[in-house]
Scaffold this motif. Structure first.
Motif, PDB file in Angstrom:
ATOM      1  N   PHE A   1       0.893  -1.295  -0.047  1.00 27.45           N
ATOM      2  CA  PHE A   1      -0.239  -0.019   0.065  1.00 27.45           C
ATOM      3  C   PHE A   1       0.773   1.383  -0.004  1.00 27.45           C
ATOM      4  CE2 PHE A   1       1.117  -1.007   4.327  1.00 27.45           C
ATOM      5  CZ  PHE A   1       1.068   0.487   4.908  1.00 27.45           C
ATOM      6  N   ASN A   2       0.442   2.412  -0.064  1.00 30.79           N
ATOM      7  CA  ASN A   2       1.180   3.667  -0.101  1.00 30.79           C
ATOM      8  C   ASN A   2       1.351   4.074   1.247  1.00 30.79           C
ATOM      9  OD1 ASN A   2       2.277   6.227  -0.395  1.00 30.79           O
ATOM     10  ND2 ASN A   2       0.578   7.022  -1.649  1.00 30.79           N
ATOM     11  N   ILE A   3       2.511   3.829   1.737  1.00 32.56           N
ATOM     12  CA  ILE A   3       3.079   4.107   2.939  1.00 32.56           C
ATOM     13  C   ILE A   3       2.628   5.681   3.418  1.00 32.56           C
ATOM     14  CG2 ILE A   3       4.798   4.066   4.637  1.00 32.56           C
ATOM     15  CD1 ILE A   3       6.131   1.797   3.120  1.00 32.56           C
ATOM     16  N   ASN A   4       2.885   6.447   2.506  1.00 34.39           N
ATOM     17  CA  ASN A   4       2.754   7.739   2.730  1.00 34.39           C
ATOM     18  C   ASN A   4       1.262   8.261   2.732  1.00 34.39           C
ATOM     19  OD1 ASN A   4       5.616   8.545   2.953  1.00 34.39           O
ATOM     20  ND2 ASN A   4       5.686   8.154   0.508  1.00 34.39           N
ATOM     21  N   SER A   5       0.199   7.453   2.419  1.00 32.76           N
ATOM     22  CA  SER A   5      -1.070   7.679   2.135  1.00 32.76           C
ATOM     23  C   SER A   5      -1.795   7.693   3.807  1.00 32.76           C
ATOM     24  CB  SER A   5      -1.857   7.027   1.435  1.00 32.76           C
ATOM     25  OG  SER A   5      -3.260   7.089   1.589  1.00 32.76           O
ATOM     26  N   PRO A   6      -1.976   8.455   4.676  1.00 32.68           N
ATOM     27  CA  PRO A   6      -2.676   8.391   5.781  1.00 32.68           C
ATOM     28  C   PRO A   6      -3.815   7.564   5.509  1.00 32.68           C
ATOM     29  CG  PRO A   6      -1.900  10.691   5.607  1.00 32.68           C
ATOM     30  CD  PRO A   6      -1.838   9.933   4.136  1.00 32.68           C
ATOM     31  N   GLN A   7      -4.677   7.775   4.765  1.00 33.92           N
ATOM     32  CA  GLN A   7      -6.081   7.175   4.515  1.00 33.92           C
ATOM     33  C   GLN A   7      -5.753   5.733   4.384  1.00 33.92           C
ATOM     34  OE1 GLN A   7      -8.442   8.437   0.876  1.00 33.92           O
ATOM     35  NE2 GLN A   7     -10.187   7.534   1.805  1.00 33.92           N
ATOM     36  N   GLN A   8      -4.892   5.275   3.458  1.00 34.70           N
ATOM     37  CA  GLN A   8      -4.550   3.844   3.174  1.00 34.70           C
ATOM     38  C   GLN A   8      -4.143   3.246   4.414  1.00 34.70           C
ATOM     39  OE1 GLN A   8      -2.371   2.809  -0.455  1.00 34.70           O
ATOM     40  NE2 GLN A   8      -3.428   4.498  -1.598  1.00 34.70           N
ATOM     41  N   LEU A   9      -3.189   4.002   5.015  1.00 36.30           N
ATOM     42  CA  LEU A   9      -2.509   3.265   6.323  1.00 36.30           C
ATOM     43  C   LEU A   9      -3.518   3.153   7.264  1.00 36.30           C
ATOM     44  CD1 LEU A   9       0.137   2.441   7.776  1.00 36.30           C
ATOM     45  CD2 LEU A   9       0.414   5.139   8.601  1.00 36.30           C
ATOM     46  N   GLY A  10      -4.490   4.005   7.530  1.00 30.90           N
ATOM     47  CA  GLY A  10      -5.552   4.029   8.441  1.00 30.90           C
ATOM     48  C   GLY A  10      -6.303   2.746   8.239  1.00 30.90           C
ATOM     49  N   VAL A  11      -6.658   2.512   6.979  1.00 29.50           N
ATOM     50  CA  VAL A  11      -7.369   0.997   6.646  1.00 29.50           C
ATOM     51  C   VAL A  11      -6.622  -0.060   7.124  1.00 29.50           C
ATOM     52  CG1 VAL A  11      -8.511  -0.184   4.553  1.00 29.50           C
ATOM     53  CG2 VAL A  11      -8.810   2.392   4.967  1.00 29.50           C
ATOM     54  N   VAL A  12      -5.302  -0.002   6.748  1.00 32.83           N
ATOM     55  CA  VAL A  12      -4.528  -1.206   6.965  1.00 32.83           C
ATOM     56  C   VAL A  12      -4.557  -1.542   8.439  1.00 32.83           C
ATOM     57  CG1 VAL A  12      -2.424  -2.134   7.010  1.00 32.83           C
ATOM     58  CG2 VAL A  12      -3.192  -1.328   4.794  1.00 32.83           C
ATOM     59  N   LEU A  13      -4.084  -0.598   9.275  1.00 35.69           N
ATOM     60  CA  LEU A  13      -3.971  -0.419  10.695  1.00 35.69           C
ATOM     61  C   LEU A  13      -5.250  -0.902  11.274  1.00 35.69           C
ATOM     62  CD1 LEU A  13      -1.374   2.355  11.404  1.00 35.69           C
ATOM     63  CD2 LEU A  13      -1.048   0.147  11.524  1.00 35.69           C
ATOM     64  N   PHE A  14      -6.191  -0.016  11.143  1.00 33.19           N
ATOM     65  CA  PHE A  14      -7.690  -0.317  12.020  1.00 33.19           C
ATOM     66  C   PHE A  14      -8.773  -1.044  11.572  1.00 33.19           C
ATOM     67  CE2 PHE A  14      -5.378   3.835  12.791  1.00 33.19           C
ATOM     68  CZ  PHE A  14      -4.958   3.698  13.954  1.00 33.19           C
ATOM     69  N   GLU A  15      -8.782  -1.328  10.152  1.00 33.38           N
ATOM     70  CA  GLU A  15      -9.678  -2.082   9.598  1.00 33.38           C
ATOM     71  C   GLU A  15      -9.089  -3.593   9.212  1.00 33.38           C
ATOM     72  OE1 GLU A  15     -11.894  -0.336   6.371  1.00 33.38           O
ATOM     73  OE2 GLU A  15     -12.257   1.429   7.488  1.00 33.38           O
ATOM     74  N   LYS A  16      -8.223  -3.596   8.506  1.00 31.80           N
ATOM     75  CA  LYS A  16      -7.685  -4.844   8.277  1.00 31.80           C
ATOM     76  C   LYS A  16      -6.836  -5.614   9.316  1.00 31.80           C
ATOM     77  CE  LYS A  16      -4.382  -7.780   5.422  1.00 31.80           C
ATOM     78  NZ  LYS A  16      -3.413  -7.635   4.260  1.00 31.80           N
ATOM     79  N   LEU A  17      -5.900  -5.122  10.155  1.00 30.76           N
ATOM     80  CA  LEU A  17      -5.351  -5.575  11.376  1.00 30.76           C
ATOM     81  C   LEU A  17      -6.081  -5.460  12.727  1.00 30.76           C
ATOM     82  CD1 LEU A  17      -1.637  -4.287  10.378  1.00 30.76           C
ATOM     83  CD2 LEU A  17      -2.965  -6.697  10.123  1.00 30.76           C
TER      84      LEU A  17
END
Length: 883
Positions: free
Chosen positions: A531-547
């Motif tokens: 995912f785009n590490i510099n994208s807060p939106q994509q990072l938020g989805v990975v951290l709080f929805e997927k993981l």
């Protein structure tokens, strides 16, 4: 704007008042009352009256929203709009007085808005044969435009007629209402139609002609947009009613009622005195000073230049023209006694011999026995023309620095900003003078000579009033003894520069790149996807929805997941691996892009960095720097500290670092008169350990590392007005515990408690605080009804006296040290200043002697109740000198 003729100007009051309020912040009178909106609105009004000289003019103001016809029809109309800020509400009575003093009618109508008043009068005036100009930035008003009604867009500074509306918005003025009905307006809570944005609205109206025909044929619009049009017809029609400007109010258009009459000078003087608008008051006394400045006369050759400037004496005004590279020098004498502007002569450096002649002239003026005083705006650039600009025998009057001292919180202190602020004068920009993408206009270009004339004439117009406002008290002493003498010191530092090890940075870049690649792979593996590490939106989805990590915070504006450093740090402390890798990745990526890769591009042909120090930026009095900004070089992590290895000494020399030891805490001890802190500093104790022992009630020898860390946090936190919430965040402890620690600290250090209380009280009473030397920090927000603004002003009040005094001490030490070095160690040079430290380049054989000289000047710059202590270090690199 075009010439007036038979023309009515209708000014949208609140559109321009709000724009003034947000454009010019942090302006207040000596009582701490905010005056920024009044001043900005006055400047707009004065400019319009001066340039347009309208035959008819009026200012339309809204009545309360709750009483309007639109609110009666739609209860939630403008429900999303925030209430008027208290700082603006306080200024409305002054603005009404100003309009009345200029004898301009205030136009209001119960149950209607200013738009409706303007719309009705515009239609009736046009029918009576008048051309009408609407002065506003409100796009709703575009619906009124036709061949008799135009709109001056105050934000874009552009005149709109029907053709301009269609070119910029894609629809005709008669379609604007339908366009706005489709797209809606969130600020006014006008619903519009979902999924219909500006581009779609234009396409639909071009295809169907009007909203009515579009709704009749909504079944022909495909997809979700067509479905929304069918389901939201009532919303669209309601929106159209809300955005339609009423033009049939029971108002009579009588040209005599709107005639532009001369202002009431007595009422204006009273108002300007109350507001402390001294430049406007002076203009009333002496007449307008905003007529166009005369263009400079170009010197044909070096002989003509010397003849033109040879008779100048007393106060001489000078300005370098052009940036980033100067193309010439403009100079002129003081204004004649009859007020006539003295001629300005311009030396274009691109003409043979004129650069050398101009530099010789400046060198002669700056030499001992040269001119009495050199004046201008940003004189550092004039001094830079001389080979050793750090030497000057002339006094300096710099209107940029005086503006900074008088109004430190002003957004900027460029000549353009100051002239607009104090004279209501819009200066010629570089682009208007012919600069294109840093390419200078050809010699002799008319607009270039106009700009050169202004660069001298505007400071001449500003100087007298600013000098009177500065007075001869403590603030004037800050200018004479600190800011002005520092100018040549900074010129010398900037011109000499600091040597940079580009090869070291290239190797560091390669190493960091490899480490970042490894971290990126680890992050993807832990996340289970790319995912785009510099994208807060994509990072938020990975951290709080997927993981499924616990959601700690959401952003205020977008309500999306917070992925801030604080959030990642907290998750890391909870044992999650991915946030720790992300923090490391961000740190290294920023180091690499901001410093490791960026610094080599800024190196001059001599292999040195030549940062530019900015005296007129930080409201506290601290210096800042740019190109590059060296104040933000990270020092808290080992990786950040490694950057300092790139700053090196030349062969046969060392870098010497002289760093004030805890200067802000020492200033606090002195100003607060706190016996316990004074005693600890005099005894040379570890101040944080001593504080921990007092606050936690244990012997100094038994203080734990955690207790010392807490004491250090609160010691420095007190300087910045820390709150229990802030301390709790810093220490990772409950807010109740943080509150008890602060209370225990203030109980142990009664002098500090008294300092905090008295400083805040002084700020509330006077709207300002002062440093030990008299530098002023204005804090009108301390009286705000808004808790956040008031609390922030309280913290700034506590901090400004401490940080500002520390900044003044460092500046005085720089001046003193530079003076001694030039006399006793001319080969040693000041290179940099970062926060509380000085960096010098010194011949290896003089390191100890120079170190002791600098230490003495820094430690003896002022006699305080506690000793000033300087830590010295030296080595081949900045890193080695700091270890």
């Amino acid at each position: 704007m075009p010439a007036a003729g038979r023309r009515l100007y209708l000014i949208d009051g609140y559109s321009n008042i709000y724009r003034a309020f947000h454009a010019l912040r942090d302006l207040s009178n000596s009582r701490g009352e905010p005056t920024n909106a009044v001043y900005g609105f006055l400047q707009m009004l004065r400019k319009l009256l001066r340039e347009e000289q309208p035959e008819l003019v009026g200012v339309a103001l809204d009545v309360a929203d709750e009483t309007t016809l639109r609110r009666e029809e739609f209860e939630d109309y403008k429900a999303n709009r925030a209430p008027m800020p208290d700082e603006l509400r306080l200024q409305i009575p002054w603005i009404r007085r100003a309009i009345e003093a200029y004898r301009i009618p205030i136009l209001e109508q119960e149950r209607y808005e200013a738009d409706d008043v303007m719309g009705t009068l515009a239609r009736k005036a046009a029918a009576a044969g008048y051309d009408v100009v609407l002065v506003t930035a409100d796009k709703d008003m575009l619906q009124l435009l036709d061949d008799k009604v135009s709109l001056w867009h105050t934000r874009r500074e552009k005149m709109y007629g029907p053709a301009e509306v269609e070119a910029d918005y894609g629809v005709r003025p008669d379609q604007i209402v339908d366009y706005l009905a489709l797209i809606g307006d969130t600020s006014d809570n006008v619903p519009g139609v979902p999924l219909i944005g500006p581009k779609t609205a234009v396409q639909l109206l071009r295809g169907h002609g009007s909203l009515d025909r579009l709704l009749e044929n909504a079944d022909q619009v495909p997809g979700k947009r067509g479905e929304n049009l069918r389901n939201h017809q009532e919303d669209a029609l309601k929106s159209r009613r809300l955005v339609t400007i009423h033009t049939d109010l029971p108002l009579e258009f009588d040209p005599q009622d709107l005639a532009h009459e001369p202002p009431d000078p007595a009422a204006l003087k009273e108002l300007f005195r109350e507001l402390e608008f001294f430049s406007l008051l002076e203009e009333l006394e002496t007449g307008p000073g905003d007529e166009p400045a005369p263009a400079a006369v170009e010197a044909a050759d070096a002989a003509a230049w010397r003849e033109a400037v040879g008779g100048l004496e007393g106060r001489i005004f000078a300005a370098v023209v052009g940036e980033p590279e100067p193309v010439g020098l403009a100079v002129g004498g003081a204004p004649a006694e009859d007020g006539e502007p003295a001629p300005v002569v311009f030396a274009d450096f691109r003409r043979a011999g004129l650069a050398e002649a101009a530099r010789e002239t400046v060198a002669a003026w700056l030499a001992p026995g040269g001119c009495e005083e050199l004046a201008g705006h940003d004189l550092k650039e004039v001094l830079r023309l001389v080979p050793d600009g750090r030497s000057t025998g002339a006094a300096l009057f710099d209107t940029m620095l005086v503006s900074y001292l008088l109004r430190p919180a002003l957004r900027a202190h460029s000549l353009e900003e100051v002239a607009l602020d104090r004279l209501g004068y819009k200066a010629v920009s570089l682009k208007e003078a012919g600069w294109e993408k840093e390419a200078a206009p050809v010699p002799g270009h008319g607009p270039l000579l106009a700009l050169a004339g202004e660069r001298v004439e505007l400071p001449r117009r500003l100087a007298a009033a600013m000098e009177r406002e500065l007075g001869d008290g403590p603030l004037a002493a800050v200018y004479r003894e600190i800011e002005a003498p520092l100018v040549p010191v900074l010129v010398g530092m900037e011109e000499h520069g600091v040597l940079l090890d580009v090869e070291f940075l290239a190797a560091t870049s390669k190493r960091l790149g490899a480490e970042l690649d490894g971290l990126e792979a680890e992050i993807y593996e832990l996340a289970g996807e790319r995912f785009n590490i510099n994208s807060p939106q994509q990072l938020g989805v990975v951290l709080f929805e997927k993981l499924g990590y616990p959601v700690l915070k959401k952003t205020r504006k977008t309500k999306s997941y917070s992925t801030s450093a604080e959030t990642l740090q907290e998750l890391s402390l909870k044992g999650y691996d991915l946030p720790e890798r992300l923090l490391r990745f961000r740190e290294l990526a920023k180091l690499k892009s901001t410093y490791v890769d960026a610094l080599p591009a800024l190196v001059g042909d001599d292999g040195r960095l030549h940062t530019r120090y900015q005296q007129a930026v930080a409201a506290t009095g601290r210096l800042s720097s740019a190109n590059p900004n060296l104040q933000n070089i990270p020092v808290r992590t080992e990786q950040g500290q490694q950057i300092r290895k790139a700053f090196i000494a030349a062969a046969g020399r060392h870098l010497l670092v002289a760093d004030y030891n805890q200067i802000e805490l020492r200033v606090l001890a002195h100003i607060a008169g706190e016996p316990a802190l004074i005693e600890a500093f005099e005894a040379g104790e570890d101040i944080h350990r001593t504080t921990a022992a007092s606050v936690f009630g244990v012997a100094a020898a038994l203080v734990t590392a955690e207790q010392r860390r807490a004491a250090k946090t609160i010691n420095f936190g007190i300087i910045y007005g820390i709150s229990p919430f802030g301390l709790a965040q810093n220490l990772g402890i409950p807010q109740a515990d943080a509150k008890r620690i602060i209370e225990a600290y203030l109980e142990q250090y009664a002098g500090v408690k008294r300092y905090v209380e008295e400083t805040v009280e002084q700020a509330r009473e006077e709207g300002k605080v002062e440093t030990l030397y008299g530098r002023v920090r204005w804090l009108p927000e301390i009286k705000s009804r808004n808790w956040n603004l008031r609390e922030n002003a309280r913290r700034m009040a506590i901090n400004a006296r401490i940080q500002g005094t520390a900044a003044d001490l460092l500046k005085k030490a720089m001046i003193a040290a530079d003076r001694r070095l030039r006399a006793e160690h001319p080969e040693a040079r000041l290179l940099l200043t970062v926060h509380d430290e000085l960096v010098l380049e010194v011949p290896e054989g003089e390191t100890e002697a120079v170190g002791e000289l600098v230490r003495r000047e820094m430690e003896r710059v002022e006699r305080l109740e506690v000793p000033l202590v300087v830590d010295l270090g030296h080595g081949p690199t900045w890193y080695d000198a700091k270890v």
